[in-house]
Design a protein around this motif. Structure first.
Motif, PDB file in Angstrom:
ATOM      1  N   ALA A   1       0.841  -1.198   0.000  1.00  0.00           N
ATOM      2  CA  ALA A   1       0.000   0.000   0.000  1.00  0.00           C
ATOM      3  C   ALA A   1       0.877   1.250   0.000  1.00  0.00           C
ATOM      4  O   ALA A   1       0.619   2.214  -0.744  1.00  0.00           O
ATOM      5  CB  ALA A   1      -0.919  -0.016   1.222  1.00  0.00           C
ATOM      6  N   ASP A   2       1.933   1.219   0.787  1.00  0.00           N
ATOM      7  CA  ASP A   2       2.854   2.356   0.859  1.00  0.00           C
ATOM      8  C   ASP A   2       3.517   2.593  -0.506  1.00  0.00           C
ATOM      9  O   ASP A   2       3.583   3.735  -0.988  1.00  0.00           O
ATOM     10  CB  ASP A   2       3.902   2.042   1.941  1.00  0.00           C
ATOM     11  N   VAL A   3       3.966   1.512  -1.135  1.00  0.00           N
ATOM     12  CA  VAL A   3       4.604   1.633  -2.461  1.00  0.00           C
ATOM     13  C   VAL A   3       3.590   2.193  -3.472  1.00  0.00           C
ATOM     14  O   VAL A   3       3.899   3.120  -4.230  1.00  0.00           O
ATOM     15  CB  VAL A   3       5.151   0.261  -2.941  1.00  0.00           C
ATOM     16  N   PHE A   4       2.369   1.664  -3.475  1.00  0.00           N
ATOM     17  CA  PHE A   4       1.374   2.124  -4.462  1.00  0.00           C
ATOM     18  C   PHE A   4       0.995   3.593  -4.247  1.00  0.00           C
ATOM     19  O   PHE A   4       0.792   4.327  -5.218  1.00  0.00           O
ATOM     20  CB  PHE A   4       0.130   1.217  -4.452  1.00  0.00           C
TER      21      PHE A   4
ATOM     22  N   THR B   1      -8.320  -5.313  -5.946  1.00  0.00           N
ATOM     23  CA  THR B   1      -9.275  -4.234  -5.683  1.00  0.00           C
ATOM     24  C   THR B   1      -8.839  -3.454  -4.439  1.00  0.00           C
ATOM     25  O   THR B   1      -8.929  -2.223  -4.386  1.00  0.00           O
ATOM     26  CB  THR B   1     -10.688  -4.836  -5.476  1.00  0.00           C
ATOM     27  N   LYS B   2      -8.345  -4.201  -3.443  1.00  0.00           N
ATOM     28  CA  LYS B   2      -7.891  -3.560  -2.195  1.00  0.00           C
ATOM     29  C   LYS B   2      -6.638  -2.712  -2.456  1.00  0.00           C
ATOM     30  O   LYS B   2      -6.545  -1.573  -1.980  1.00  0.00           O
ATOM     31  CB  LYS B   2      -7.590  -4.662  -1.168  1.00  0.00           C
ATOM     32  N   ILE B   3      -5.702  -3.243  -3.232  1.00  0.00           N
ATOM     33  CA  ILE B   3      -4.491  -2.468  -3.555  1.00  0.00           C
ATOM     34  C   ILE B   3      -4.883  -1.225  -4.377  1.00  0.00           C
ATOM     35  O   ILE B   3      -4.423  -0.119  -4.113  1.00  0.00           O
ATOM     36  CB  ILE B   3      -3.464  -3.343  -4.321  1.00  0.00           C
ATOM     37  N   ALA B   4      -5.790  -1.422  -5.352  1.00  0.00           N
ATOM     38  CA  ALA B   4      -6.221  -0.299  -6.214  1.00  0.00           C
ATOM     39  C   ALA B   4      -6.849   0.814  -5.383  1.00  0.00           C
ATOM     40  O   ALA B   4      -6.706   2.003  -5.704  1.00  0.00           O
ATOM     41  CB  ALA B   4      -7.212  -0.806  -7.255  1.00  0.00           C
ATOM     42  N   SER B   5      -7.523   0.427  -4.293  1.00  0.00           N
ATOM     43  CA  SER B   5      -8.285   1.420  -3.513  1.00  0.00           C
ATOM     44  C   SER B   5      -7.392   2.430  -2.797  1.00  0.00           C
ATOM     45  O   SER B   5      -7.866   3.474  -2.374  1.00  0.00           O
ATOM     46  CB  SER B   5      -9.190   0.715  -2.500  1.00  0.00           C
ATOM     47  N   VAL B   6      -6.100   2.142  -2.660  1.00  0.00           N
ATOM     48  CA  VAL B   6      -5.228   3.120  -1.988  1.00  0.00           C
ATOM     49  C   VAL B   6      -4.700   4.158  -2.978  1.00  0.00           C
ATOM     50  O   VAL B   6      -3.995   5.086  -2.596  1.00  0.00           O
ATOM     51  CB  VAL B   6      -4.037   2.465  -1.233  1.00  0.00           C
ATOM     52  N   THR B   7      -5.026   4.009  -4.264  1.00  0.00           N
ATOM     53  CA  THR B   7      -4.529   4.954  -5.273  1.00  0.00           C
ATOM     54  C   THR B   7      -5.657   5.868  -5.754  1.00  0.00           C
ATOM     55  O   THR B   7      -6.833   5.621  -5.468  1.00  0.00           O
ATOM     56  CB  THR B   7      -3.972   4.213  -6.515  1.00  0.00           C
TER      57      THR B   7
END
Ligand code: NAI
Length: 299
Positions: A100-103, A126-132
């Motif tokens: 999440a930090d990297v994204f 979807t969860k990773i996408a949501s932090v961007t």
């Protein structure tokens, strides 16, 4: 080469160095990033050796090897590496907070047209996408180990991934000489949803005394034409990784059939993680080619 020419690969470990190798060999400019200078040096060394092996096997020419190596630049920070790229492929450790930090950082620095892909083997796209701020441009691009050899790329669409981005990544994977398969964002995707319960079941068969380690592996190798038995494969992947993925399946799909076998849990607690620790279902103290059944399971 299409709209993607410059690629940042974040994380230069087992998967990152293979991903960088394949992109560079196919003519892409590669910015390889890792927080560890040692990882970067080791990655360049491994890529050079693997390319050399391809030259010896006459799969590529010496000039292609040199050209590929000249296309890889290494960086210890994201700033200089991702500000002009068309694609980012993240391959850092399998930990949501690190990813999440990297994204979030990459999302701030990379051009707005850039696609952000992750090589995660079990975390929700979807969860990773949501932090961007560009969830429609985030996708799973799941390569397999060893990346230069393995044919498959599992392309995982998150709930928000756009058709255009999915198409671009499917085409790109073909340009890399791979065979992409498009799947939806469910725990374990297809690969681990099918593979890990099979490995877990093999461990249950051992645990319940159905047969011994070699017998179980021999049945699957000779009867089902698997190149490696499931217990040997578990040692190769790492029993800690297998356990984590079973937990993701169990939690995410909520069915008892995905519960990790108690023997798998105990082996991880005992630090018997497979090849990387020298012992799992087999003992590798005489080298990986001379494996023997671990003394824990000898009859
Ligand atoms: P690894 O542990 O070999 O390499 C991870 C690298 O990431 C290390 O070099 C580490 O220094 C670096 N790193 C950690 N935090 C970072 C950060 N914030 N920024 C930049 N670099 C950072 O891990 P491996 O096996 O290459 O796995 C990477 C990803 O690929 C994971 O998500 C894993 O689940 C996935 N994967 C692994 C496969 C395998 O067989 N090893 C197969 C398919 C997917």
């Amino acid at each position: 080469m299409g709209q993607i020419q410059r690629v940042a690969v974040i994380g230069a470990g087992t998967m990152g160095n293979g991903i960088a190798h394949v992109f560079a060999l196919h003519g892409y400019e590669v910015y390889l990033v890792d927080i560890s200078k040692d990882s970067l040096e080791l990655a360049l060394d491994i890529i050079a050796r693997n390319l050399m092996r391809m030259v010896k096997k006459e799969k590529i020419r010496e000039e292609q090897k040199e050209a590929a190596l000249s296309r890889i630049k290494t960086h210890t920070t994201l700033e200089m590496a991702v500000d002009r790229v068309d694609l980012v492929v993240e391959a850092v450790v399998e930990d949501f907070s690190v990813k999440a930090d990297v994204f979030q950082k990459v999302d701030r620095i990379a051009p707005s047209h850039a696609i952000l892909a992750t090589n995660t083997s079990s975390i929700s796209i979807t969860k990773i996408a949501s932090v961007t701020n560009r969830p429609e441009r985030v996708i799973g691009m799941h390569f397999f180990n060893p990346v230069p050899v393995m044919q498959l790329v599992e392309v995982i669409r998150g709930l928000t991934t756009s058709d255009e981005v999915a198409q671009t990544i499917m085409t790109l994977a073909r340009e890399l000489g791979k065979t992409p398969v498009e799947v939806r964002d469910f725990p374990g995707f297809v690969s681990n949803r099918v593979l890990m319960p099979m490995i877990n079941e093999a461990i249950y068969a051992l645990y319940e005394g159905v047969a011994g380690v070699e017998e179980i592996d021999t049945v699957m190798k000779l009867g089902m034409a698997h190149p490696m038995g499931p217990l040997h494969l578990a040692d190769f992947i790492g029993l800690d990784v297998c356990l984590n993925i079973m937990k993701v399946l169990h939690l995410g799909l909520g069915r008892d059939k995905y519960a990790p076998c108690p023997l798998l849990v105990k082996m991880v607690l005992a630090g018997k993680l497979g090849i990387k620790t020298g012992e799992g279902f087999y003992d590798y103290s005489q080298g990986t080619k001379n494996k023997q059944v671990s003394s824990m399971f000898r009859k």
